[in-house]
Design a protein around this motif. Structure first.
Motif, PDB file in Angstrom:
ATOM      1  N   ALA A 137      22.588  54.054  36.982  1.00 60.57           N
ATOM      2  CA  ALA A 137      22.560  52.768  36.690  1.00 60.57           C
ATOM      3  C   ALA A 137      23.322  51.943  37.878  1.00 60.57           C
ATOM      4  N   LYS A 138      24.264  52.496  38.742  1.00 58.27           N
ATOM      5  CA  LYS A 138      25.017  51.895  39.561  1.00 58.27           C
ATOM      6  C   LYS A 138      24.847  52.693  41.086  1.00 58.27           C
ATOM      7  N   ASP A 139      24.816  52.093  42.081  1.00 62.87           N
ATOM      8  CA  ASP A 139      24.930  52.611  43.255  1.00 62.87           C
ATOM      9  C   ASP A 139      25.975  53.701  43.831  1.00 62.87           C
ATOM     10  N   LYS A 140      25.901  54.551  44.367  1.00 61.84           N
ATOM     11  CA  LYS A 140      26.760  55.442  45.055  1.00 61.84           C
ATOM     12  C   LYS A 140      27.823  54.713  45.905  1.00 61.84           C
ATOM     13  N   ASP A 141      28.994  54.761  45.625  1.00 64.23           N
ATOM     14  CA  ASP A 141      30.075  53.981  46.480  1.00 64.23           C
ATOM     15  C   ASP A 141      31.270  54.820  46.987  1.00 64.23           C
ATOM     16  N   THR A 142      31.317  56.058  46.567  1.00 64.94           N
ATOM     17  CA  THR A 142      32.524  56.829  46.844  1.00 64.94           C
ATOM     18  C   THR A 142      32.024  58.451  47.082  1.00 64.94           C
TER      19      THR A 142
ATOM     20  N   VAL B 291       9.373  58.429  46.268  1.00 60.17           N
ATOM     21  CA  VAL B 291       8.067  59.046  45.710  1.00 60.17           C
ATOM     22  C   VAL B 291       8.635  59.642  44.363  1.00 60.17           C
ATOM     23  N   ALA B 292      10.011  60.265  44.187  1.00 55.99           N
ATOM     24  CA  ALA B 292      10.343  60.689  43.072  1.00 55.99           C
ATOM     25  C   ALA B 292      10.764  59.858  41.951  1.00 55.99           C
ATOM     26  N   GLY B 293      10.519  58.453  42.327  1.00 58.97           N
ATOM     27  CA  GLY B 293      11.044  57.470  41.374  1.00 58.97           C
ATOM     28  C   GLY B 293      12.600  57.163  41.308  1.00 58.97           C
ATOM     29  N   THR B 294      13.230  57.337  42.416  1.00 55.57           N
ATOM     30  CA  THR B 294      14.592  57.064  42.551  1.00 55.57           C
ATOM     31  C   THR B 294      14.844  56.362  43.760  1.00 55.57           C
ATOM     32  N   SER B 295      16.338  56.421  44.016  1.00 57.92           N
ATOM     33  CA  SER B 295      16.617  55.832  45.386  1.00 57.92           C
ATOM     34  C   SER B 295      17.652  56.908  45.977  1.00 57.92           C
ATOM     35  N   PHE B 296      18.028  56.977  47.130  1.00 58.69           N
ATOM     36  CA  PHE B 296      19.194  57.625  47.730  1.00 58.69           C
ATOM     37  C   PHE B 296      20.516  57.019  47.094  1.00 58.69           C
ATOM     38  N   GLN B 297      20.502  55.510  47.108  1.00 56.54           N
ATOM     39  CA  GLN B 297      21.525  54.864  46.689  1.00 56.54           C
ATOM     40  C   GLN B 297      22.054  55.079  45.219  1.00 56.54           C
ATOM     41  N   MET B 298      21.270  55.323  44.261  1.00 52.23           N
ATOM     42  CA  MET B 298      21.357  55.513  43.067  1.00 52.23           C
ATOM     43  C   MET B 298      22.428  56.692  42.694  1.00 52.23           C
ATOM     44  N   CYS B 299      23.367  56.542  41.874  1.00 48.63           N
ATOM     45  CA  CYS B 299      24.367  57.419  41.355  1.00 48.63           C
ATOM     46  C   CYS B 299      23.364  58.331  40.408  1.00 48.63           C
TER      47      CYS B 299
ATOM     48  N   GLU C  28      36.684  58.705  49.527  1.00 47.65           N
ATOM     49  CA  GLU C  28      36.462  57.609  50.452  1.00 47.65           C
ATOM     50  C   GLU C  28      35.392  56.640  50.063  1.00 47.65           C
ATOM     51  N   PRO C  29      35.546  55.458  50.045  1.00 48.57           N
ATOM     52  CA  PRO C  29      34.606  54.248  49.768  1.00 48.57           C
ATOM     53  C   PRO C  29      33.367  54.360  50.790  1.00 48.57           C
ATOM     54  N   VAL C  30      32.522  54.359  50.647  1.00 51.88           N
ATOM     55  CA  VAL C  30      31.305  54.272  51.492  1.00 51.88           C
ATOM     56  C   VAL C  30      30.240  53.421  51.284  1.00 51.88           C
ATOM     57  N   HIS C  31      29.550  52.928  52.175  1.00 56.98           N
ATOM     58  CA  HIS C  31      28.382  52.206  51.966  1.00 56.98           C
ATOM     59  C   HIS C  31      27.052  52.758  52.477  1.00 56.98           C
TER      60      HIS C  31
ATOM     61  N   ALA D  24      33.278  53.743  55.040  1.00 57.99           N
ATOM     62  CA  ALA D  24      32.430  54.509  55.885  1.00 57.99           C
ATOM     63  C   ALA D  24      31.066  54.369  55.533  1.00 57.99           C
ATOM     64  N   LYS D  25      30.033  54.400  56.642  1.00 58.23           N
ATOM     65  CA  LYS D  25      28.843  54.478  56.512  1.00 58.23           C
ATOM     66  C   LYS D  25      28.035  55.569  56.372  1.00 58.23           C
ATOM     67  N   VAL D  26      27.023  55.964  55.222  1.00 57.30           N
ATOM     68  CA  VAL D  26      26.116  57.034  55.035  1.00 57.30           C
ATOM     69  C   VAL D  26      24.886  56.730  55.431  1.00 57.30           C
ATOM     70  N   LYS D  27      24.558  56.923  56.541  1.00 56.55           N
ATOM     71  CA  LYS D  27      23.112  56.695  57.113  1.00 56.55           C
ATOM     72  C   LYS D  27      22.009  57.742  56.501  1.00 56.55           C
ATOM     73  N   VAL D  28      21.039  56.919  56.115  1.00 59.66           N
ATOM     74  CA  VAL D  28      19.557  57.761  55.451  1.00 59.66           C
ATOM     75  C   VAL D  28      18.497  57.368  56.298  1.00 59.66           C
ATOM     76  N   THR D  29      17.803  58.354  56.592  1.00 57.23           N
ATOM     77  CA  THR D  29      16.637  57.854  57.447  1.00 57.23           C
ATOM     78  C   THR D  29      15.495  57.743  56.647  1.00 57.23           C
ATOM     79  N   GLN D  30      14.636  56.750  57.257  1.00 56.08           N
ATOM     80  CA  GLN D  30      13.080  56.402  56.470  1.00 56.08           C
ATOM     81  C   GLN D  30      12.595  57.350  55.795  1.00 56.08           C
ATOM     82  N   GLU D  31      12.407  58.488  56.446  1.00 56.59           N
ATOM     83  CA  GLU D  31      11.871  59.804  55.918  1.00 56.59           C
ATOM     84  C   GLU D  31      12.505  60.224  54.458  1.00 56.59           C
ATOM     85  N   GLU D  32      13.887  60.231  54.537  1.00 56.11           N
ATOM     86  CA  GLU D  32      14.461  60.580  53.370  1.00 56.11           C
ATOM     87  C   GLU D  32      14.630  59.642  52.466  1.00 56.11           C
TER      88      GLU D  32
END
Length: 439
Positions: free
Chosen positions: A358-363, A345-353, A399-402, A331-339
């Motif tokens: 260390a790894k990206d969120k996938d579940t 800016v906080a030194g991380t990314s939405f994708q990071m667990c 559920e697996p996500v991208h 399933a796709k989890v969509k993130v806006t540019q603003e988010e």
């Protein structure tokens, strides 16, 4: 068959007639308990165990109805949404099933004390119905307060279907439900419709509650092939056993001790929404397991490859379920540019667990919607109860996500289940701004 109740008057208060209905039901439950407590029955204490189910049911029923009671009349708070309708349907169904169980004792007489008699087998089936009704009542009234209008279906696609079809209702008639379901998952009138109703309508009252639909969609996931899975696993598969208990599953497999790899599967009555698979091991012992958070067809395929699930109900021919097994859909989890920028800016990314960083969120954890990487989730489950590491709610599925960052020209709102993550980052940024020296 349960008496039909109009779905139009969903906000109607419970009436004095309902008050009398509940009191009558409580009296009948007490009478049934006295019959089931007879030591000559020799009822086994494994679930569903009527001498425990019946007083538990009566206790919950009293507490749930208490807010409406005045001095002998129902003058309490006004119900929300179709709360009154659910209560009325539930009480009438509970009284009907209680009367049917009492009739077994009246007609069966001494035959009730024989475990192999048809009367005892019917009493066991009734015990499963009482168990399902109690599970449903507790699910719609957690903590004895109505939450049917905010009940969160485990599977996102099922949640969207129910919301679009029935809004915030928690119960609809079978005819209404079937009409809406047929629009997205076509099925035939006649026997197919009868079998489908038999599977979904767990409490056998001609209605479908949001709880029953949640159980069905969890059992026969994924959503995209929901009815195809149901057809192959519940309609035509010889290993499927409807309305049997743990003890009955053991008894049935006893006859196949000489044939390792014999197996059957049933709905778990202790973990609603999960399957219980029983099989005969190479040593001739009988084992029953619950494959949590795994589609049944996948569990059966893996068990076949391991030599565990070879002979459904002792038969030599094992259905080929490979057609149900498709490459894992994410399933796709969509993130806006603003988010996404807030996280950058906080030194991380939405994708990071946020657990291992260390790894990206996938579940995605269901039903709360929190996101983690599969490795962290597996490690967490080995150390903790079966709960979410963020909010501690019970995990009912995954559920697996991208993760997909939307381009500016296609900006959309982020997934509602990720708001807690976004709010956390915003708080972090606010704290950083507070510490920064004024310019």
């Amino acid at each position: 068959m349960a008496t039909s109740i109009s779905e139009d008057n969903v906000c109607q208060r419970p009436t004095n007639g309902d008050h009398k209905l509940v009191n009558k039901t409580l009296r009948r439950l007490e009478k049934l308990y006295e019959s089931c407590a007879d030591p000559r029955l020799g009822l086994r204490s494994s679930p569903p165990y009527l001498p425990e189910l019946l007083p538990d049911t009566a206790s919950v029923l009293r507490r749930v109805w208490e807010p409406y009671r005045g001095l002998g009349v129902l003058t309490g708070r006004a119900p929300a949404a179709d709360e009154a309708m659910f209560l009325r349907v539930h009480a009438r169904n509970l009284l009907d099933k209680t009367n049917r169980a009492l009739l077994l004792f009246k007609d069966g007489k001494e035959n009730m004390f024989e475990e192999t008699s048809g009367y005892r087998r019917n009493l066991t089936k009734m015990s499963l119905l009482f168990s399902h009704m109690l599970w449903e009542l507790k699910a719609v009234f957690p903590g004895d307060r109505y939450h049917g209008d905010t009940y969160k279906l485990t599977k996102a696609e099922a949640r969207e279907f129910w919301k679009l079809s029935f809004g915030n209702k928690c119960i609809v008639s079978w005819s209404n439900f079937a009409e809406k379901l047929r629009l997205v998952h076509p099925f035939e009138e006649g026997m197919e419709s009868v079998f489908l109703k038999f599977t979904i309508d767990l409490t056998c009252n001609d209605y479908v509650s949001i709880f029953e639909f949640d159980i069905f969609t969890r059992l026969f996931q994924p959503w995209g092939s929901l009815l195809r899975n149901w057809n192959q696993l519940a309609v035509t598969h010889p290993g499927y056993m409807a309305f049997i208990t743990y003890d009955q599953a053991v008894s049935r497999l006893e006859r196949y001790r000489h044939k390792p790899g014999s197996y059957i599967f049933r709905l778990s009555c202790t973990r609603m929404g999960q399957w219980a698979i029983g099989h005969v091991t190479g040593e001739g012992t009988i084992v029953q397991t619950i494959p949590e958070n795994t589609p049944l067809y996948l569990a059966l395929l893996r068990g076949h490859n391991q030599g565990c699930y070879l002979h459904p109900d002792g038969r030599d021919v094992n259905p080929d379920l490979n057609a149900l097994h498709k490459p894992e859909h994410k399933a796709k989890v969509k993130v806006t540019q603003e988010e996404n920028e807030l996280y950058r800016v906080a030194g991380t990314s939405f994708q990071m667990c946020k657990i291992c960083t260390a790894k990206d969120k996938d579940t995605r954890i269901e039903p709360c919607g929190h996101l983690v990487c599969r490795r962290c989730l597996n490690s967490w489950l080995k150390l903790a109860d079966h709960t979410c590491p963020y909010c501690r709610c019970d995990i009912e599925g995954t559920e697996p996500v991208h993760i997909e960052v939307c381009q500016p020209e296609h900006e959309e709102e982020g997934d509602e289940d990720d708001h807690e993550d976004i709010e956390l980052v915003v708080k972090q940024m606010a704290a950083l701004r507070k510490k920064a020296p004024e310019s």
